[in-house]
Design a protein around this motif. Sequence first.
Motif, PDB file in Angstrom:
ATOM      1  N   ARG A 189       0.861  -1.179   0.000  1.00 20.21           N
ATOM      2  CA  ARG A 189       0.000   0.000   0.000  1.00 20.21           C
ATOM      3  C   ARG A 189       0.896   1.227   0.000  1.00 20.21           C
ATOM      4  NH1 ARG A 189      -2.349  -2.260   4.675  1.00 20.21           N
ATOM      5  NH2 ARG A 189      -1.635  -0.370   5.688  1.00 20.21           N
ATOM      6  N   VAL A 190       0.549   2.205  -0.820  1.00 22.53           N
ATOM      7  CA  VAL A 190       1.370   3.412  -0.958  1.00 22.53           C
ATOM      8  C   VAL A 190       0.472   4.633  -0.804  1.00 22.53           C
ATOM      9  CG1 VAL A 190       2.904   4.709  -2.488  1.00 22.53           C
ATOM     10  CG2 VAL A 190       2.943   2.217  -2.519  1.00 22.53           C
ATOM     11  N   ALA A 191       0.955   5.645  -0.083  1.00 17.84           N
ATOM     12  CA  ALA A 191       0.240   6.914   0.066  1.00 17.84           C
ATOM     13  C   ALA A 191       1.217   8.047  -0.205  1.00 17.84           C
ATOM     14  CB  ALA A 191      -0.348   7.039   1.462  1.00 17.84           C
ATOM     15  N   LEU A 192       0.808   8.965  -1.063  1.00 15.80           N
ATOM     16  CA  LEU A 192       1.605  10.161  -1.372  1.00 15.80           C
ATOM     17  C   LEU A 192       1.113  11.280  -0.467  1.00 15.80           C
ATOM     18  CD1 LEU A 192       3.752  11.377  -3.297  1.00 15.80           C
ATOM     19  CD2 LEU A 192       1.870  12.078  -4.762  1.00 15.80           C
ATOM     20  N   ARG A 193       1.987  11.794   0.359  1.00 11.06           N
ATOM     21  CA  ARG A 193       1.624  12.810   1.343  1.00 11.06           C
ATOM     22  C   ARG A 193       2.515  14.028   1.180  1.00 11.06           C
ATOM     23  NH1 ARG A 193      -1.688  10.694   5.353  1.00 11.06           N
ATOM     24  NH2 ARG A 193      -1.933   8.457   5.178  1.00 11.06           N
ATOM     25  N   GLY A 194       2.271  15.021   1.991  1.00 10.74           N
ATOM     26  CA  GLY A 194       3.101  16.217   1.989  1.00 10.74           C
ATOM     27  C   GLY A 194       2.491  17.341   1.185  1.00 10.74           C
ATOM     28  N   ARG A 195       3.364  18.220   0.714  1.00  9.39           N
ATOM     29  CA  ARG A 195       2.939  19.367  -0.089  1.00  9.39           C
ATOM     30  C   ARG A 195       3.421  19.191  -1.516  1.00  9.39           C
ATOM     31  NH1 ARG A 195       4.459  22.394   4.822  1.00  9.39           N
ATOM     32  NH2 ARG A 195       2.475  22.881   5.830  1.00  9.39           N
ATOM     33  N   ARG A 196       2.905  20.031  -2.395  1.00  9.61           N
ATOM     34  CA  ARG A 196       3.272  19.905  -3.808  1.00  9.61           C
ATOM     35  C   ARG A 196       4.765  20.119  -4.030  1.00  9.61           C
ATOM     36  NH1 ARG A 196      -1.428  22.324  -7.524  1.00  9.61           N
ATOM     37  NH2 ARG A 196       0.053  21.627  -9.076  1.00  9.61           N
ATOM     38  N   GLY A 197       5.365  20.979  -3.247  1.00 11.18           N
ATOM     39  CA  GLY A 197       6.787  21.252  -3.406  1.00 11.18           C
ATOM     40  C   GLY A 197       7.693  20.222  -2.752  1.00 11.18           C
ATOM     41  N   SER A 198       7.170  19.506  -1.762  1.00  6.34           N
ATOM     42  CA  SER A 198       7.978  18.513  -1.052  1.00  6.34           C
ATOM     43  C   SER A 198       7.132  17.283  -0.706  1.00  6.34           C
ATOM     44  CB  SER A 198       8.577  19.128   0.205  1.00  6.34           C
ATOM     45  OG  SER A 198       7.534  19.578   1.043  1.00  6.34           O
ATOM     46  N   PRO A 199       6.842  16.453  -1.697  1.00 10.69           N
ATOM     47  CA  PRO A 199       6.032  15.264  -1.414  1.00 10.69           C
ATOM     48  C   PRO A 199       6.855  14.168  -0.749  1.00 10.69           C
ATOM     49  CG  PRO A 199       6.638  15.286  -3.712  1.00 10.69           C
ATOM     50  CD  PRO A 199       7.160  16.570  -3.119  1.00 10.69           C
ATOM     51  N   THR A 200       6.167  13.302  -0.037  1.00 12.24           N
ATOM     52  CA  THR A 200       6.789  12.129   0.572  1.00 12.24           C
ATOM     53  C   THR A 200       5.908  10.918   0.294  1.00 12.24           C
ATOM     54  OG1 THR A 200       5.667  12.446   2.682  1.00 12.24           O
ATOM     55  CG2 THR A 200       7.840  13.451   2.447  1.00 12.24           C
ATOM     56  N   LEU A 201       6.536   9.770   0.270  1.00 16.32           N
ATOM     57  CA  LEU A 201       5.804   8.518   0.079  1.00 16.32           C
ATOM     58  C   LEU A 201       5.774   7.739   1.376  1.00 16.32           C
ATOM     59  CD1 LEU A 201       6.994   7.039  -3.344  1.00 16.32           C
ATOM     60  CD2 LEU A 201       4.740   7.858  -2.756  1.00 16.32           C
ATOM     61  N   ARG A 202       4.641   7.132   1.672  1.00 13.78           N
ATOM     62  CA  ARG A 202       4.515   6.209   2.799  1.00 13.78           C
ATOM     63  C   ARG A 202       4.157   4.854   2.204  1.00 13.78           C
ATOM     64  NH1 ARG A 202       1.101   7.971   7.792  1.00 13.78           N
ATOM     65  NH2 ARG A 202       2.915   9.315   8.005  1.00 13.78           N
ATOM     66  N   VAL A 203       5.077   3.905   2.359  1.00 15.67           N
ATOM     67  CA  VAL A 203       4.929   2.591   1.745  1.00 15.67           C
ATOM     68  C   VAL A 203       4.783   1.552   2.851  1.00 15.67           C
ATOM     69  CG1 VAL A 203       5.988   0.914   0.195  1.00 15.67           C
ATOM     70  CG2 VAL A 203       6.390   3.345  -0.171  1.00 15.67           C
ATOM     71  N   ALA A 204       3.756   0.724   2.747  1.00 17.03           N
ATOM     72  CA  ALA A 204       3.544  -0.368   3.693  1.00 17.03           C
ATOM     73  C   ALA A 204       3.688  -1.682   2.919  1.00 17.03           C
ATOM     74  CB  ALA A 204       2.175  -0.273   4.330  1.00 17.03           C
ATOM     75  N   LEU A 205       4.769  -2.397   3.183  1.00 11.97           N
ATOM     76  CA  LEU A 205       5.023  -3.665   2.506  1.00 11.97           C
ATOM     77  C   LEU A 205       4.594  -4.820   3.407  1.00 11.97           C
ATOM     78  CD1 LEU A 205       8.585  -3.118   1.005  1.00 11.97           C
ATOM     79  CD2 LEU A 205       6.428  -3.160  -0.222  1.00 11.97           C
ATOM     80  N   GLU A 206       3.857  -5.734   2.843  1.00 12.41           N
ATOM     81  CA  GLU A 206       3.475  -6.943   3.548  1.00 12.41           C
ATOM     82  C   GLU A 206       4.313  -8.072   2.966  1.00 12.41           C
ATOM     83  OE1 GLU A 206      -0.532  -9.483   4.542  1.00 12.41           O
ATOM     84  OE2 GLU A 206      -0.694  -7.488   3.678  1.00 12.41           O
ATOM     85  N   LEU A 207       5.214  -8.594   3.791  1.00 12.89           N
ATOM     86  CA  LEU A 207       6.169  -9.593   3.313  1.00 12.89           C
ATOM     87  C   LEU A 207       5.675 -11.002   3.603  1.00 12.89           C
ATOM     88  CD1 LEU A 207       9.489  -7.950   4.556  1.00 12.89           C
ATOM     89  CD2 LEU A 207       8.429  -7.759   2.311  1.00 12.89           C
ATOM     90  N   GLU A 208       6.057 -11.911   2.731  1.00 16.55           N
ATOM     91  CA  GLU A 208       5.762 -13.329   2.946  1.00 16.55           C
ATOM     92  C   GLU A 208       6.701 -13.866   4.026  1.00 16.55           C
ATOM     93  OE1 GLU A 208       6.186 -14.952  -0.958  1.00 16.55           O
ATOM     94  OE2 GLU A 208       4.292 -14.087  -1.638  1.00 16.55           O
ATOM     95  N   PRO A 209       6.362 -14.978   4.676  1.00 16.80           N
ATOM     96  CA  PRO A 209       7.183 -15.474   5.786  1.00 16.80           C
ATOM     97  C   PRO A 209       8.623 -15.816   5.400  1.00 16.80           C
ATOM     98  CG  PRO A 209       5.044 -16.524   5.805  1.00 16.80           C
ATOM     99  CD  PRO A 209       5.115 -15.722   4.547  1.00 16.80           C
ATOM    100  N   HIS A 210       8.850 -16.222   4.169  1.00 17.01           N
ATOM    101  CA  HIS A 210      10.208 -16.606   3.762  1.00 17.01           C
ATOM    102  C   HIS A 210      11.025 -15.438   3.206  1.00 17.01           C
ATOM    103  CE1 HIS A 210       7.915 -16.699   0.007  1.00 17.01           C
ATOM    104  NE2 HIS A 210       9.070 -16.454  -0.596  1.00 17.01           N
ATOM    105  N   ALA A 211      10.445 -14.256   3.101  1.00 17.01           N
ATOM    106  CA  ALA A 211      11.116 -13.113   2.481  1.00 17.01           C
ATOM    107  C   ALA A 211      12.214 -12.555   3.390  1.00 17.01           C
ATOM    108  CB  ALA A 211      10.110 -12.017   2.175  1.00 17.01           C
ATOM    109  N   VAL A 212      13.219 -11.990   2.753  1.00 14.30           N
ATOM    110  CA  VAL A 212      14.307 -11.317   3.470  1.00 14.30           C
ATOM    111  C   VAL A 212      13.988  -9.817   3.468  1.00 14.30           C
ATOM    112  CG1 VAL A 212      16.777 -10.869   3.527  1.00 14.30           C
ATOM    113  CG2 VAL A 212      15.929 -13.086   2.728  1.00 14.30           C
ATOM    114  N   PRO A 213      13.744  -9.218   4.638  1.00 14.63           N
ATOM    115  CA  PRO A 213      13.365  -7.801   4.682  1.00 14.63           C
ATOM    116  C   PRO A 213      14.402  -6.865   4.060  1.00 14.63           C
ATOM    117  CG  PRO A 213      12.898  -8.833   6.778  1.00 14.63           C
ATOM    118  CD  PRO A 213      13.664  -9.828   5.973  1.00 14.63           C
TER     119      PRO A 213
END
Length: 185
Positions: free
Chosen positions: A120-144
């Motif tokens: 899930r990704v959300a673009l936040r902040g202001r037009r001049g300085s945006p930031t991304l908030r990323v929520a990754l859901e990993l599988e049990p065998h994945a390497v973070p």
Amino acid sequence: MLGVVNRILLALAGLVLLAAGVCLLTAARPLGGRHAPLLTAATRHRYGRAEGWPWWALLAGLALCVLLALWWLLAQLRRSRLAELPVDTGDGSFAVLRGRALESAVAAEAGALAGVAGCRVALRGRRGSPTLRVALELEPHAVPADALAGLAGPILTHARTSAGLPGLPAEARLKVTGHQARRVS
């Protein structure tokens, strides 16, 4: 930040209502019945002797409460996501990049990484300085570390160059999905 303010305001409103209820319950007997006023003329006169300044202080306190309530309401109505970004086309004009389009592109690329079950990704902040908030859901065998390196490397670089931004800060939250043991019969 807004969640903390909401909790504090809710707690303060609860305490004020509780205190008012206790005061009314304890003062119900000497009030003199249902039709007796809470403040008699003698009480109003006693507090209003000093040119009525307690009433002005009460009105100022109420006005402050109304202003704070309006500020809180406007903070609730403010959008938390960035709707669009201006992108310099190089010829002196600007194009508009929709925030949802950038979010879905980053989510699709991050979801294709090895070991990522969902994103899930959300673009936040202001037009001049945006930031991304990323929520990754990993599988049990994945390497973070591998998933984070894949996100920080090509995916954020691609998003930054496609939006025409010199920098695009991102906050990543990783969550590992639980797996259930297989039943053996």
